[in-house]
Scaffold this motif. Structure first.
Motif, short mmCIF file in Angstrom:
data_model
loop_
_atom_site.label_atom_id
_atom_site.label_comp_id
_atom_site.label_asym_id
_atom_site.label_seq_id
_atom_site.Cartn_x
_atom_site.Cartn_y
_atom_site.Cartn_z
N SER A 105 0.83 -1.22 0.00
CA SER A 105 0.00 0.00 0.00
C SER A 105 0.86 1.26 0.00
N LEU A 106 1.80 1.27 -0.88
CA LEU A 106 2.75 2.38 -0.91
C LEU A 106 2.08 3.69 -1.31
N LYS A 107 2.59 4.76 -0.73
CA LYS A 107 2.07 6.10 -0.98
C LYS A 107 3.19 6.98 -1.52
N PRO A 108 2.85 8.06 -2.20
CA PRO A 108 3.90 8.98 -2.67
C PRO A 108 4.82 9.46 -1.54
N ASP A 109 4.28 9.60 -0.34
CA ASP A 109 5.09 10.03 0.80
C ASP A 109 6.14 9.00 1.20
N ASP A 110 6.03 7.79 0.69
CA ASP A 110 7.04 6.77 0.99
C ASP A 110 8.26 6.91 0.09
N THR A 111 8.20 7.80 -0.88
CA THR A 111 9.34 8.02 -1.75
C THR A 111 10.54 8.49 -0.94
N ALA A 112 11.64 7.76 -1.06
CA ALA A 112 12.83 8.04 -0.27
C ALA A 112 13.93 7.07 -0.68
N VAL A 113 15.12 7.35 -0.17
CA VAL A 113 16.18 6.36 -0.23
C VAL A 113 16.09 5.53 1.06
N TYR A 114 16.05 4.23 0.90
CA TYR A 114 15.91 3.32 2.04
C TYR A 114 17.28 2.69 2.32
N TYR A 115 17.65 2.74 3.59
CA TYR A 115 18.93 2.22 4.03
C TYR A 115 18.73 1.11 5.05
N CYS A 116 19.56 0.08 4.97
CA CYS A 116 19.58 -0.89 6.06
C CYS A 116 20.85 -0.66 6.87
N ALA A 117 20.82 -1.13 8.09
CA ALA A 117 21.92 -0.87 9.00
C ALA A 117 21.99 -1.92 10.09
N VAL A 118 23.17 -2.04 10.67
CA VAL A 118 23.41 -2.95 11.80
C VAL A 118 23.59 -2.10 13.04
N GLY A 119 22.83 -2.40 14.07
CA GLY A 119 22.99 -1.61 15.29
C GLY A 119 21.98 -1.97 16.32
N VAL A 120 21.44 -0.95 16.97
CA VAL A 120 20.47 -1.18 18.03
C VAL A 120 19.57 0.03 18.17
N GLY A 121 18.32 -0.21 18.50
CA GLY A 121 17.41 0.88 18.81
C GLY A 121 16.72 1.47 17.61
N ALA A 122 16.30 2.72 17.78
CA ALA A 122 15.49 3.38 16.76
C ALA A 122 16.05 4.73 16.37
N TYR A 132 26.92 0.25 11.06
CA TYR A 132 27.22 -0.06 9.67
C TYR A 132 25.98 0.19 8.81
N TRP A 133 26.21 0.79 7.65
CA TRP A 133 25.12 1.19 6.77
C TRP A 133 25.36 0.71 5.35
N GLY A 134 24.27 0.42 4.66
CA GLY A 134 24.36 0.18 3.24
C GLY A 134 24.36 1.49 2.47
N GLN A 135 24.43 1.37 1.16
CA GLN A 135 24.50 2.56 0.32
C GLN A 135 23.12 3.12 -0.01
N GLY A 136 22.10 2.36 0.28
CA GLY A 136 20.74 2.82 0.06
C GLY A 136 20.17 2.36 -1.27
N THR A 137 18.87 2.27 -1.31
CA THR A 137 18.16 1.95 -2.55
C THR A 137 16.98 2.90 -2.69
N GLN A 138 16.80 3.44 -3.87
CA GLN A 138 15.77 4.45 -4.11
C GLN A 138 14.41 3.79 -4.31
N VAL A 139 13.43 4.31 -3.61
CA VAL A 139 12.04 3.92 -3.81
C VAL A 139 11.27 5.16 -4.24
N THR A 140 10.60 5.05 -5.36
CA THR A 140 9.82 6.16 -5.88
C THR A 140 8.39 5.70 -6.09
N VAL A 141 7.45 6.39 -5.46
CA VAL A 141 6.04 6.04 -5.56
C VAL A 141 5.32 7.19 -6.24
N SER A 142 4.69 6.90 -7.34
CA SER A 142 3.99 7.93 -8.10
C SER A 142 2.49 7.83 -7.85
#
Length: 120
Positions: free
Chosen positions: A85-102, A109-119
């Motif tokens: 149920s993706l929305k245009p507001d979900d458009t962003a670069v999404y990163y995964c990471a290793v760590g703790v908390g929020a 440690y971080w990845g380089q990110g992947t672009q998500v574009t919702v039209s």
């Protein structure tokens, strides 16, 4: 040292779905919390969700609202983010990471990110 590579981003219409993957190398992730964050230009990186080594999940309810699911496959050293149920507001670069908390500060440690574009 852990290297993280995200994949699965792309362009989708509103209401559609995407499944992001984050594969780690250099170290097994089975003992670690894995998180997903997202960022749009000019804004801070926001916590989306995380999953502990035992499978406990945590979500940013303001963002997710029951639409996203995080999971992990330690045999593949991979964590996933199913987004529905993706929305245009979900458009962003999404990163995964290793760590703790929020918070960004809790992740080392971080990845380089992947672009998500919702039209619309």
């Amino acid at each position: 040292q852990v290297q993280l590579v995200e994949s699965g981003g792309g362009s989708v219409q509103a209401g559609g779905s995407l499944k992001l993957s984050c594969t780690a190398s250099g170290r097994t992730i089975s003992s670690y919390t894995m998180g997903w964050f997202r960022q749009t230009p000019g804004k801070e990186r926001d916590f989306v969700t995380a999953i502990t080594w035992s499978g406990t999940t945590r979500y940013n309810r303001d963002i997710v609202k029951g639409r996203f699911t995080i999971s992990r496959d330690d045999a593949k050293n991979t964590v996933y983010l199913q987004m529905n149920s993706l929305k245009p507001d979900d458009t962003a670069v999404y990163y995964c990471a290793v760590g703790v908390g929020a918070t960004v500060a809790g992740y080392e440690y971080w990845g380089q990110g992947t672009q998500v574009t919702v039209s619309s």
